[in-house]
Structure formats: structure tokens, C-alpha cells
Design a protein around this motif. Structure first.
Motif, PDB file in Angstrom:
ATOM      1  N   SER A 122       0.829  -1.206   0.000  1.00  0.00           N
ATOM      2  CA  SER A 122       0.000   0.000   0.000  1.00  0.00           C
ATOM      3  C   SER A 122       0.865   1.259   0.000  1.00  0.00           C
ATOM      4  CB  SER A 122      -0.923  -0.014   1.219  1.00  0.00           C
ATOM      5  OG  SER A 122      -1.675   1.181   1.302  1.00  0.00           O
ATOM      6  N   TRP A 123       1.921   1.258   0.807  1.00  0.00           N
ATOM      7  CA  TRP A 123       2.801   2.431   0.901  1.00  0.00           C
ATOM      8  C   TRP A 123       3.519   2.684  -0.425  1.00  0.00           C
ATOM      9  CZ3 TRP A 123       8.054   3.452   0.518  1.00  0.00           C
ATOM     10  CH2 TRP A 123       8.493   4.654   1.068  1.00  0.00           C
ATOM     11  N   LEU A 124       4.010   1.633  -1.061  1.00  0.00           N
ATOM     12  CA  LEU A 124       4.735   1.785  -2.321  1.00  0.00           C
ATOM     13  C   LEU A 124       3.832   2.321  -3.426  1.00  0.00           C
ATOM     14  CD1 LEU A 124       6.863  -1.493  -2.294  1.00  0.00           C
ATOM     15  CD2 LEU A 124       7.714   0.839  -2.031  1.00  0.00           C
ATOM     16  N   ARG A 125       2.618   1.850  -3.471  1.00  0.00           N
ATOM     17  CA  ARG A 125       1.692   2.311  -4.506  1.00  0.00           C
ATOM     18  C   ARG A 125       1.306   3.770  -4.294  1.00  0.00           C
ATOM     19  NH1 ARG A 125      -2.040  -3.197  -5.093  1.00  0.00           N
ATOM     20  NH2 ARG A 125      -0.504  -4.336  -6.351  1.00  0.00           N
ATOM     21  N   LYS A 126       1.170   4.178  -3.051  1.00  0.00           N
ATOM     22  CA  LYS A 126       0.880   5.586  -2.780  1.00  0.00           C
ATOM     23  C   LYS A 126       2.040   6.472  -3.208  1.00  0.00           C
ATOM     24  CE  LYS A 126      -2.312   4.887   1.093  1.00  0.00           C
ATOM     25  NZ  LYS A 126      -2.533   5.080   2.557  1.00  0.00           N
ATOM     26  N   LYS A 127       3.262   5.954  -3.073  1.00  0.00           N
ATOM     27  CA  LYS A 127       4.448   6.715  -3.454  1.00  0.00           C
ATOM     28  C   LYS A 127       4.724   6.655  -4.954  1.00  0.00           C
ATOM     29  CE  LYS A 127       5.879   8.073   0.661  1.00  0.00           C
ATOM     30  NZ  LYS A 127       6.111   9.497   1.033  1.00  0.00           N
ATOM     31  N   GLY A 128       4.019   5.779  -5.662  1.00  0.00           N
ATOM     32  CA  GLY A 128       4.191   5.682  -7.103  1.00  0.00           C
ATOM     33  C   GLY A 128       5.340   4.811  -7.558  1.00  0.00           C
ATOM     34  N   TYR A 129       5.840   3.926  -6.690  1.00  0.00           N
ATOM     35  CA  TYR A 129       6.946   3.048  -7.065  1.00  0.00           C
ATOM     36  C   TYR A 129       6.429   1.842  -7.848  1.00  0.00           C
ATOM     37  CZ  TYR A 129      10.108   5.578  -3.935  1.00  0.00           C
ATOM     38  OH  TYR A 129      10.875   6.538  -3.337  1.00  0.00           O
ATOM     39  N   GLN A 130       7.309   1.274  -8.669  1.00  0.00           N
ATOM     40  CA  GLN A 130       6.955   0.102  -9.459  1.00  0.00           C
ATOM     41  C   GLN A 130       7.073  -1.160  -8.610  1.00  0.00           C
ATOM     42  OE1 GLN A 130       9.423  -0.538 -12.886  1.00  0.00           O
ATOM     43  NE2 GLN A 130       8.284  -2.343 -13.580  1.00  0.00           N
ATOM     44  N   VAL A 131       5.975  -1.895  -8.520  1.00  0.00           N
ATOM     45  CA  VAL A 131       5.951  -3.147  -7.766  1.00  0.00           C
ATOM     46  C   VAL A 131       5.901  -4.295  -8.766  1.00  0.00           C
ATOM     47  CG1 VAL A 131       4.698  -4.561  -6.099  1.00  0.00           C
ATOM     48  CG2 VAL A 131       4.809  -2.081  -5.791  1.00  0.00           C
ATOM     49  N   LYS A 132       6.993  -5.049  -8.860  1.00  0.00           N
ATOM     50  CA  LYS A 132       7.057  -6.157  -9.812  1.00  0.00           C
ATOM     51  C   LYS A 132       6.227  -7.342  -9.331  1.00  0.00           C
ATOM     52  CE  LYS A 132       8.428  -8.892 -13.109  1.00  0.00           C
ATOM     53  NZ  LYS A 132       9.842  -9.303 -13.264  1.00  0.00           N
ATOM     54  N   ALA A 133       6.281  -7.617  -8.030  1.00  0.00           N
ATOM     55  CA  ALA A 133       5.550  -8.771  -7.499  1.00  0.00           C
ATOM     56  C   ALA A 133       5.141  -8.499  -6.060  1.00  0.00           C
ATOM     57  CB  ALA A 133       6.411 -10.030  -7.576  1.00  0.00           C
ATOM     58  N   TRP A 134       3.902  -8.838  -5.764  1.00  0.00           N
ATOM     59  CA  TRP A 134       3.385  -8.745  -4.397  1.00  0.00           C
ATOM     60  C   TRP A 134       2.971 -10.153  -3.988  1.00  0.00           C
ATOM     61  CZ3 TRP A 134      -1.833  -6.032  -2.800  1.00  0.00           C
ATOM     62  CH2 TRP A 134      -2.011  -6.178  -1.416  1.00  0.00           C
ATOM     63  N   PHE A 135       3.708 -10.718  -3.049  1.00  0.00           N
ATOM     64  CA  PHE A 135       3.485 -12.100  -2.633  1.00  0.00           C
ATOM     65  C   PHE A 135       2.437 -12.119  -1.518  1.00  0.00           C
ATOM     66  CE2 PHE A 135       7.912 -11.669  -4.065  1.00  0.00           C
ATOM     67  CZ  PHE A 135       7.906 -12.560  -5.128  1.00  0.00           C
ATOM     68  N   GLN A 136       1.195 -12.421  -1.898  1.00  0.00           N
ATOM     69  CA  GLN A 136       0.081 -12.365  -0.958  1.00  0.00           C
ATOM     70  C   GLN A 136      -0.361 -13.736  -0.460  1.00  0.00           C
ATOM     71  OE1 GLN A 136      -3.079  -9.460  -2.203  1.00  0.00           O
ATOM     72  NE2 GLN A 136      -1.995  -9.509  -4.148  1.00  0.00           N
ATOM     73  N   ASP A 137      -0.082 -14.773  -1.229  1.00  0.00           N
ATOM     74  CA  ASP A 137      -0.600 -16.098  -0.910  1.00  0.00           C
ATOM     75  C   ASP A 137       0.554 -17.085  -0.744  1.00  0.00           C
ATOM     76  OD1 ASP A 137      -2.457 -18.123  -0.502  1.00  0.00           O
ATOM     77  OD2 ASP A 137      -2.544 -18.631  -2.640  1.00  0.00           O
TER      78      ASP A 137
END
Length: 220
Positions: A122-137
Motif C-alpha cells: 500500500s505504501w509503495l503504490r501511494k508513493k508511485g513506485y513500481q511493484v514487480k511482485a506482491w506475494f500475498q498467498d
């Protein structure tokens, strides 16, 4: 009488809240002890593997042909950020994110993020950074060796393909029940000195079969 009745109602509400809070504290304490036991149980294994890799990587011949060693690559700065999924954990996430901000100030390459934990994503997306992978499961509290291996496979694949020049992990190092230290460590490329290769090389020598290079390849 109305005032007395209201006061009694408030007292009853406070008592109910106290009971709920105590129950939440007991649940949290039980979970913390369970996670502490899990963390402490893997330390001997992790130390042994690190020691073995350090001993083997001390030999230039063993490192020959190993693509996970050596820098000077082109690509982005891969960062694996580990936070919690939920709040109500004091300054846990805040301290990690502050450390990350300081780290990014000295990072010359464009960052590419891999995230564990909803708060970090959530913090990275608010800052506008590129998220290659979010390991949720699975959720962080249910993560196991299979989860770690899957995450490592993604990091290694992007490193070997040239998408990332290096990979760092930003996480909270568990020291004790009352001590936690936000930490940045290098994951890739592997560095024999960071692994303690010099210290391990001074210890007793061993005869290895089939050979150092083959064993190191299997471990990596």
C-alpha cells in the motif's frame, strides 16, 4: 438517578473493553511465542547452510561458472520489502519504511520492488513506485519453506535475466522479544566476504565429493 445510571453504564462498558483487551493480548502473546519458536528453530539450519556456502565460495574454482556471484551488471535495483499485513503493531512498519526511504536516497539505480505484506504494498503504490511482485498467498503468518523458495525463484530469475543488477532485502531482524532491528541486507549477487568466506576458510579443511563446484551448484 439518571447520572448514577449513566456512570454505572460507563463503568460496565470500560470493564467489558478491558476484558476484550486482555483476550486480545493473550491471543497476540500466544502468536508471538509460536512465531518466536519457529524463528529460533530454523536458525541452526540457516547458520549451517550459510557456513557451508561460505566455505565452498571461498574457492575461486568453486565459484567458476556460478552466475549468482559477481557484480558489474546492468539493470534495476531490486528490493524485497517485508512488512506486516495488518496494523496495531506499534512502529514496526514505520521503522522499516523510514529505513527504506534512507536507503533509496543513496540508491543510484531505478528501484524495482518485490513485496511481502499488505502495508508495504500500500505504501509503495501511494508513493508511485513500481511493484514487480506482491506475494500475498499464503499470508505472511503462514509462510513456509515452499513460500520462501517460490519468492527466491522469482528474485533469481529476474537477476539472471538482467532485469535487476542487484537485490536487497529490507526487513526487521528479530533479536529478542523486546528487540527488533530494521535491516537492509544484500541478497544478490552473492558476495563471499559477506557470507564470511574468509573466516570459514581458516577452519578445518575437508575432502568433498563429488567436488566443491558441484556441491555449491546444488545448494544454490
Amino acid at each position: 438517578m439518571a447520572n448514577v445510571r449513566e456512570l454505572k453504564g460507563r463503568i460496565k462498558s470500560v470493564q467489558n473493553i478491558r476484558q476484550i483487551t486482555r483476550a486480545m493480548e493473550m491471543v497476540a502473546t500466544t502468536k508471538l511465542r509460536r512465531f518466536q519458536t519457529r524463528a529460533e528453530s530454523i536458525h541452526p539450519y540457516a547458520r549451517s547452510i550459510r557456513s557451508l556456502v561460505a566455505r565452498l565460495s571461498a574457492s575461486p574454482e568453486a565459484r567458476e561458472g556460478q552466475e549468482l556471484f559477481g557484480g558489474g551488471r546492468e539493470g534495476k535495483a531490486g528490493i524485497l520489502l517485508v512488512t506486516s499485513d495488518r496494523g496495531l503493531c506499534g512502529a514496526y512498519n514505520t521503522n522499516i519504511l523510514h529505513l527504506l526511504e534512507r536507503h533509496l536516497e543513496g540508491e543510484e539505480r531505478e528501484p524495482l520492488f518485490y513485496v511481502i505484506g499488505r502495508k508495504g504494498a500500500s505504501w509503495l503504490r501511494k508513493k508511485g513506485y513500481q511493484v514487480k511482485a506482491w506475494f500475498q498467498d499464503p499470508p505472511l503468518e503462514k509462510a513456509d519453506f515452499k513460500t520462501a523458495r517460490r519468492i527466491a525463484s522469482v528474485l533469481v530469475e529476474d537477476f539472471l535475466s538482467g532485469e535487476t543488477a542487484h537485490v536487497r532485502i529490507v526487513y526487521t531482524l528479530f533479536l529478542s522479544m523486546v528487540r527488533y532491528q530494521p535491516t537492509v541486507e544484500g541478497l544478490l549477487p552473492l558476495d563471499p566476504e559477506d557470507l564470511g568466506a574468509g573466516e570459514e576458510a581458516e577452519e578445518t579443511d575437508y575432502i568433498l565429493e563429488p567436488g566443491p563446484r558441484e556441491i555449491l551448484s546444488a545448494l544454490l
